[in-house]
Design an enzyme around this catalytic site. Structure first.
Site, PDB file in Angstrom:
ATOM      1  N   HIS A  53      11.732  -5.713   6.388  1.00  7.70           N
ATOM      2  CA  HIS A  53      13.243  -4.858   5.894  1.00  7.70           C
ATOM      3  C   HIS A  53      14.131  -5.417   7.036  1.00  7.70           C
ATOM      4  CE1 HIS A  53       9.562  -2.263   4.999  1.00  7.70           C
ATOM      5  NE2 HIS A  53      10.471  -1.564   4.251  1.00  7.70           N
ATOM      6  N   ASP A  56      13.151  -4.195  10.426  1.00  8.67           N
ATOM      7  CA  ASP A  56      11.857  -4.823  11.177  1.00  8.67           C
ATOM      8  C   ASP A  56      12.280  -6.174  11.995  1.00  8.67           C
ATOM      9  OD1 ASP A  56      10.476  -3.158   9.575  1.00  8.67           O
ATOM     10  OD2 ASP A  56       9.991  -4.688   7.820  1.00  8.67           O
ATOM     11  N   MET A  87      10.133 -12.969   0.581  1.00  7.85           N
ATOM     12  CA  MET A  87      10.760 -11.455   0.208  1.00  7.85           C
ATOM     13  C   MET A  87      11.260 -10.728   1.259  1.00  7.85           C
ATOM     14  SD  MET A  87      10.007  -7.909   0.276  1.00  7.85           S
ATOM     15  CE  MET A  87       8.231  -7.102   0.088  1.00  7.85           C
ATOM     16  N   GLU A 180       9.894  -0.904  -6.769  1.00  5.68           N
ATOM     17  CA  GLU A 180       8.483  -0.395  -6.375  1.00  5.68           C
ATOM     18  C   GLU A 180       8.498   1.110  -6.261  1.00  5.68           C
ATOM     19  OE1 GLU A 180       7.336  -1.725  -2.388  1.00  5.68           O
ATOM     20  OE2 GLU A 180       5.669  -0.456  -2.189  1.00  5.68           O
ATOM     21  N   LYS A 182       6.455   5.053  -6.531  1.00  7.66           N
ATOM     22  CA  LYS A 182       5.684   5.680  -5.488  1.00  7.66           C
ATOM     23  C   LYS A 182       5.783   7.187  -6.102  1.00  7.66           C
ATOM     24  CE  LYS A 182       4.065   6.225  -0.677  1.00  7.66           C
ATOM     25  NZ  LYS A 182       4.090   6.079   0.495  1.00  7.66           N
ATOM     26  N   GLU A 216       2.325  -1.420  -6.222  1.00 13.64           N
ATOM     27  CA  GLU A 216       1.489  -1.124  -5.340  1.00 13.64           C
ATOM     28  C   GLU A 216       0.331  -0.349  -5.468  1.00 13.64           C
ATOM     29  OE1 GLU A 216       2.923  -0.628  -1.207  1.00 13.64           O
ATOM     30  OE2 GLU A 216       1.346   1.019  -0.947  1.00 13.64           O
ATOM     31  N   HIS A 219      -0.243   3.158  -4.667  1.00 18.20           N
ATOM     32  CA  HIS A 219       0.954   4.106  -5.175  1.00 18.20           C
ATOM     33  C   HIS A 219       0.352   4.789  -6.570  1.00 18.20           C
ATOM     34  CE1 HIS A 219       4.177   2.393  -2.468  1.00 18.20           C
ATOM     35  NE2 HIS A 219       3.036   2.760  -1.816  1.00 18.20           N
ATOM     36  N   ASP A 244       2.163  -5.467  -4.243  1.00 14.06           N
ATOM     37  CA  ASP A 244       1.774  -4.843  -2.868  1.00 14.06           C
ATOM     38  C   ASP A 244       0.263  -4.475  -2.995  1.00 14.06           C
ATOM     39  OD1 ASP A 244       4.159  -5.303  -1.935  1.00 14.06           O
ATOM     40  OD2 ASP A 244       4.571  -3.011  -1.276  1.00 14.06           O
ATOM     41  N   ASP A 254      -1.089   8.826   1.796  1.00 14.46           N
ATOM     42  CA  ASP A 254      -0.703   7.359   1.753  1.00 14.46           C
ATOM     43  C   ASP A 254      -1.420   6.581   2.825  1.00 14.46           C
ATOM     44  OD1 ASP A 254       0.261   5.049   1.252  1.00 14.46           O
ATOM     45  OD2 ASP A 254       2.291   5.471   2.060  1.00 14.46           O
ATOM     46  N   ASP A 256      -2.879   3.383   2.812  1.00  9.00           N
ATOM     47  CA  ASP A 256      -2.484   1.900   3.084  1.00  9.00           C
ATOM     48  C   ASP A 256      -3.786   1.028   3.567  1.00  9.00           C
ATOM     49  OD1 ASP A 256       0.114   1.743   2.120  1.00  9.00           O
ATOM     50  OD2 ASP A 256       0.837   2.643   4.052  1.00  9.00           O
TER      51      ASP A 256
HETATM   52  C1  GCO Z   1       5.331   2.489   1.445  1.00  8.48           C
HETATM   53  C2  GCO Z   1       5.849   1.338   0.756  1.00  8.48           C
HETATM   54  C3  GCO Z   1       6.717   0.486   1.628  1.00  8.48           C
HETATM   55  C4  GCO Z   1       7.600  -0.610   0.790  1.00  8.48           C
HETATM   56  C5  GCO Z   1       8.095  -1.260   1.781  1.00  8.48           C
HETATM   57  C6  GCO Z   1       8.939  -2.338   1.226  1.00  8.48           C
HETATM   58  O1  GCO Z   1       4.418   3.279   0.913  1.00  8.48           O
HETATM   59  O2  GCO Z   1       5.706   2.825   2.684  1.00  8.48           O
HETATM   60  O3  GCO Z   1       4.755   0.896   0.060  1.00  8.48           O
HETATM   61  O4  GCO Z   1       5.642  -0.017   2.501  1.00  8.48           O
HETATM   62  O5  GCO Z   1       6.554  -1.225   0.029  1.00  8.48           O
HETATM   63  O6  GCO Z   1       9.326  -0.440   2.202  1.00  8.48           O
HETATM   64  O7  GCO Z   1       9.871  -1.929   0.098  1.00  8.48           O
HETATM   65 MN    MN Z   2       4.560  -0.971  -0.623  1.00 11.22          MN
HETATM   66 MN    MN Z   3       2.927   2.046   0.011  1.00 13.81          MN
END
Ligand code: GCO
Ligand code: MN
Ligand code: MN
Length: 386
Positions: A53, A56, A87, A180, A182, A216, A219, A244, A254, A256
């Site tokens: 990002h 970041d 990306m 993306e 979610k 993702e 998600h 993702d 969430d 991850d």
């Molecule tokens: C989340 C998202 C993020 C995005 C990221 C890239 O659930 O927080 O998956 O990780 O993928 O912001 O756009």
């Molecule tokens: Mn993501």
């Molecule tokens: Mn995510």
């Protein structure tokens, strides 16, 4: 064995291995790393690329001098390690300015600022070689539908995407967008909640060919859906621009998790889909190490993501060459050709012939399929006893 190669295109977000372990209940547990340290860690674990990002890499309040210094050092680290930037994306969710969303915020000043910030972030991503630009609308949603019209939200999202596509064209950038979806988190509900919603939305844009999706794992699984089916729809439509990878217990917050950490069987079918259809873009891990880990264990987390993908890819090859499994599949998909006159494109003759054809409905109903046997063989293969 299980050593990653550049052509595998394994990437991580700077925000993944660099995650400091803050959660809604607790403060950070790991010190923040510099961009250079993150690139070095990724090179050490064998990643091909790093994604970021805008913030970041460059803090939102950095001075021009600080920005230039960070960019110079980042560039040197990339050159020294060979790590690439395939990306980039925009942070449109951390700063309080985005508390009501970005492109769909009710305040027109926020919407305009979000566009400006994204144009700058696109420039930054392109400067470091990004060919894919991800849009994750984390705050594009509501807790109550009393304050926002969901139709207006769709129109605002479309206007923003059209504006930014034109910006990319205007700059002559070689860049595609990947949207993306979610369902929720951080908002109560997020607009365009699934990959399927995004695919439908894309077709309403002015430049749909520039825009695909970035599904993702977590998600769709948060919503209890079959992720592989969503990826298949994107892939079949030529819209799987990026992916993702992580893992998630369905129905929970969430999480991850490390790719392959939870749902080994569905991860296997996902890898099988990607490999069988020759998916060739980044295999991006958008996952976080447990908050209990220190950075040595974060490296194990990153290596684990890569290894699990490579191990599952080996299992896919084994599945595809297992004679018993393949014989079962041949039986399941048996076709004696007798129906070929009724399938494919419509014609009046075909319809008339089909109307006249007699079917033995009872016989159709007597035929079972050996899916139990096939699934057990698949499970045994995954458990390593085949
Ligand atoms: C989340 C998202 C993020 C995005 C990221 C890239 O659930 O927080 O998956 O990780 O993928 O912001 O756009
Ligand atoms: Mn993501
Ligand atoms: Mn995510």
């Amino acid at each position: 064995m299980y050593e990653p190669k550049p052509e595998d295109k394994f990437t991580f977000g700077m925000w993944t291995v660099g995650n400091i372990g803050r959660d809604p209940f607790g403060e950070p547990v790991r010190p923040a790393l510099t961009a250079v340290q993150i690139v070095e860690m990724l090179a050490e674990v064998g990643a091909w690329g790093v994604n970021f990002h805008d913030n970041d890499l460059i803090p939102i309040d950095a001075t021009p001098a600080e920005r230039d210094k960070i960019k110079k050092e980042f560039r040197q680290a990339l050159d020294a390690t060979g790590v690439v930037v395939p990306m980039a994306t925009t942070n449109l969710f951390t700063d309080p300015a985005f508390r009501d969303g970005a492109f769909t915020a009710n305040d027109p000043k926020v919407r305009a600022y979000a566009l400006q910030k994204t144009m700058n972030a696109i420039d930054l991503g392109v400067e470091f070689g990004a060919k894919i630009y991800v849009f994750w609308g984390g705050r594009e949603g509501t807790e109550t539908d009393a304050g926002k019209d969901p139709v207006t939200a769709i129109k605002r999202s479309r206007e923003a995407m059209n504006f930014l596509c034109e910006y990319v064209i205007d700059q002559g950038y070689d860049l595609k967008f990947a949207l993306e979806a979610k369902p929720n988190e951080p908002r109560g509900d997020i607009y365009n909640a699934t990959t399927g919603n995004m695919l439908a939305f894309i077709e309403t844009l002015d430049h749909p060919q520039m825009v695909g999706v970035n599904p993702e794992v977590a998600h769709e699984q948060m919503a209890g859906l079959n992720f592989t089916h969503h990826v298949a729809q994107a892939l079949e439509a030529g819209k799987l621009f990026h992916i993702d990878l992580n893992d998630q217990v369905p129905g929970r917050y969430d999480q991850d998790f490390r790719f392959g950490a939870v749902n080994i069987k569905s991860s296997f079918f996902l890898v099988k889909l990607l490999e069988d259809y020759g998916y060739d873009s980044s295999r991006h891990f958008d996952a976080h190490a447990y908050r209990s880990s220190n950075y040595d264990d974060v490296k194990e987390f990153a290596r684990g993501c890569i290894r699990n993908y490579l191990i599952l890819r080996e299992k896919v090859a084994q599945f595809n060459s297992d004679s018993e499994i393949q014989a079962l599949l041949a039986e399941i998909n048996e076709d004696d050709g007798s129906m070929s006159g009724f399938s494919g494109a419509y014609s009046a003759q075909k319809a008339a012939a089909l109307r006249e054809h007699g079917f033995d409905r009872a016989a159709l109903g007597r035929r079972g399929q050996p899916y139990e046997r096939l699934d057990q063989l698949t499970v045994e293969l995954l458990m390593g006893v085949r």
